[in-house]
Write an enzyme that holds these catalytic residues in place. Structure first.
Site, PDB file in Angstrom:
ATOM      1  N   PHE A  10       0.833  -1.219   0.000  1.00 53.77           N
ATOM      2  CA  PHE A  10       0.000   0.000   0.000  1.00 53.77           C
ATOM      3  C   PHE A  10       0.867   1.270   0.000  1.00 53.77           C
ATOM      4  O   PHE A  10       0.874   2.045  -0.980  1.00 53.77           O
ATOM      5  CB  PHE A  10      -0.938  -0.075   1.219  1.00 53.77           C
ATOM      6  CG  PHE A  10      -1.504   1.229   1.700  1.00 53.77           C
ATOM      7  CD1 PHE A  10      -2.102   2.133   0.818  1.00 53.77           C
ATOM      8  CD2 PHE A  10      -1.456   1.558   3.063  1.00 53.77           C
ATOM      9  CE1 PHE A  10      -2.629   3.333   1.284  1.00 53.77           C
ATOM     10  CE2 PHE A  10      -1.986   2.746   3.526  1.00 53.77           C
ATOM     11  CZ  PHE A  10      -2.564   3.637   2.638  1.00 53.77           C
ATOM     12  N   ILE A  11       1.630   1.478   1.044  1.00 47.71           N
ATOM     13  CA  ILE A  11       2.422   2.716   1.137  1.00 47.71           C
ATOM     14  C   ILE A  11       3.549   2.683   0.115  1.00 47.71           C
ATOM     15  O   ILE A  11       3.801   3.671  -0.589  1.00 47.71           O
ATOM     16  CB  ILE A  11       2.973   2.895   2.578  1.00 47.71           C
ATOM     17  CG1 ILE A  11       1.808   3.116   3.554  1.00 47.71           C
ATOM     18  CG2 ILE A  11       3.970   4.053   2.637  1.00 47.71           C
ATOM     19  CD1 ILE A  11       2.181   3.073   5.027  1.00 47.71           C
TER      20      ILE A  11
ATOM     21  N   TYR B 201       4.352  -7.127  17.204  1.00 47.81           N
ATOM     22  CA  TYR B 201       4.518  -6.137  16.125  1.00 47.81           C
ATOM     23  C   TYR B 201       5.175  -4.875  16.675  1.00 47.81           C
ATOM     24  O   TYR B 201       6.168  -4.378  16.134  1.00 47.81           O
ATOM     25  CB  TYR B 201       3.142  -5.811  15.537  1.00 47.81           C
ATOM     26  CG  TYR B 201       3.132  -4.667  14.546  1.00 47.81           C
ATOM     27  CD1 TYR B 201       3.432  -4.889  13.200  1.00 47.81           C
ATOM     28  CD2 TYR B 201       2.807  -3.363  14.938  1.00 47.81           C
ATOM     29  CE1 TYR B 201       3.418  -3.838  12.284  1.00 47.81           C
ATOM     30  CE2 TYR B 201       2.787  -2.315  14.031  1.00 47.81           C
ATOM     31  CZ  TYR B 201       3.094  -2.558  12.712  1.00 47.81           C
ATOM     32  OH  TYR B 201       3.083  -1.521  11.804  1.00 47.81           O
TER      33      TYR B 201
END
Ligand code: NAD
Ligand code: UD2
Length: 309
Positions: free
Chosen positions: A14-15, A146
């Site tokens: 995405f980015i 994460y």
């Protein structure tokens, strides 16, 4: 423009793919290392001769060393971006989310490449700073594998800065949204989920009362900052929040969506998710000091672009 490529790990995501578009438009050559776990070829202009895609794992040290060869700078975005995946399988995600960073640092040191831009996350703050705008020196409270991998990655990048002269620019992204964000998991970004459901006319679920707020950043505004970070003459120590210091409630965001599409599907309210953060907003003074944010994209416009209106 320089011919030595910029290496973008995770560049098919995405980015990353939004950054690729901007770099190619500016005349940069781009090399991507991506294992295509969530990245897609369809996100990329594969016919552009200045774009090179190498499919492989950032946890593979020998491969990272090989793809580093001849690059001018690195933007390290490759990671399993799903927090839930890190909770379900911490060992596997640690390979991508931490070992990948270490491999990038080590390969850069050996290749003599200095500049690396890193995608950390507001998740490193955990529940700290809730209700106020969060400054970078707020005590860290990583609550998931994460977040721990992101914070450890930050510490290692800083070690390589002090010990080996690397030039890391560490960004802690708040809630990024825009075209190509994957809406397919229940833990995907809320705007990607709501937009997809609006398009398909499917009901929307709000967890809680809809008054919770987030600091949403349009991906087009983010990639302008990433570009400045690649090109900045100097780097300064310390991670940098990427947010607009603007709190938008889910209800307000849905109202903006309604203005774009005309009518919303049925909305149901269910109890808040356990552990959900009520308010999250970035103090972005450091970002404004070091980079130019320019005119940012209003939410109505960001949503319109996301929906192709
Ligand atoms: P994304 O899933 O679209 O992009 C991640 C990319 O990395 C994908 O193309 C994927 O295929 C690739 N990848 C994953 N593991 C890999 C591995 N082991 N080797 C090579 N490639 C691998 O997600 P995104 O939202 O574009 O996230 C980009 C970065 O920004 C990530 O590091 C993420 O943690 C971080 N971030 C994103 C947000 C957000 O709001 N989207 C917020 C904070 C931080
Ligand atoms: C972000 C990260 C998350 C973790 C967290 C740390 C994303 C996508 N998620 O969670 O991984 O790092 O920050 O603080 O970047 N919601 C609904 N309906 C839906 C989906 C979501 O009401 O269908 C709510 C959700 O309960 C939350 C808000 O929308 O209150 C935003 O959710 P999110 O998952 O987009 O982002 P966030 O900030 O909770």
């Amino acid at each position: 423009m320089v011919d030595a490529p910029v290496l973008i790990t995770g560049g098919a995501g995405f980015i990353g793919s939004n950054l690729v578009d901007v770099l190619l438009a500016k005349g940069y050559a781009v090399r991507i290392l991506d294992d295509m776990s969530t990245g897609k070829r369809s996100n990329l202009p594969m016919d552009n001769p200045k774009l090179e895609l190498i499919e492989g794992d950032v946890a593979d040290a020998a491969l990272v060393a090989k793809v580093m060869d001849g690059c001018s700078a690195v933007v390290h975005l490759a990671a399993v971006a799903s927090v839930q995946a890190s909770v379900d399988d911490p060992v596997r995600t640690h390979q991508s989310n931490f070992i990948g960073t270490l491999n990038v640092c080590e390969a850069m040191r050996k290749a003599g490449i200095k500049r690396v831009v890193f995608a950390s996350s507001a998740a490193v703050y955990g529940n700290n700073g809730e209700g106020e705008s969060i400054v970078e020196d707020t005590p860290k409270a990583p609550l998931t594998p994460y977040a721990s991998d992101k914070l450890s990655s930050e510490y290692y990048l800083d070690f390589y800065r002090r010990q080996h002269g690397l030039e890391p620019i560490i960004f802690r992204f708040f809630n990024i949204y825009g075209p190509r964000q994957d809406p397919s998991s229940p833990y995907s970004g809320v705007i990607s989920i709501f937009s997809e459901r609006v398009e398909k006319g499917l009901p929307i679920t709000i967890f809680g009362d809809g008054e919770q707020t987030r600091d949403f950043v349009y991906v087009g505004d983010l990639v302008k900052i990433l570009l400045q970070a690649i090109e900045a003459p100097d780097v300064e120590e310390g991670a940098i929040n990427v947010g607009l210091n603007k709190a938008t409630s889910l209800k307000h965001m849905l109202e903006a969506l309604r203005e774009v599409v005309g009518q919303l599907p049925v909305i149901s309210y269910v109890p808040a998710r356990p552990g959900d953060i009520r308010h999250s907003r970035a103090d972005n003074s450091r970002l404004l000091q070091r980079f130019s944010l320019g005119q940012t994209t209003p939410m109505s416009e960001g949503l319109a672009r996301l929906l192709g209106r």
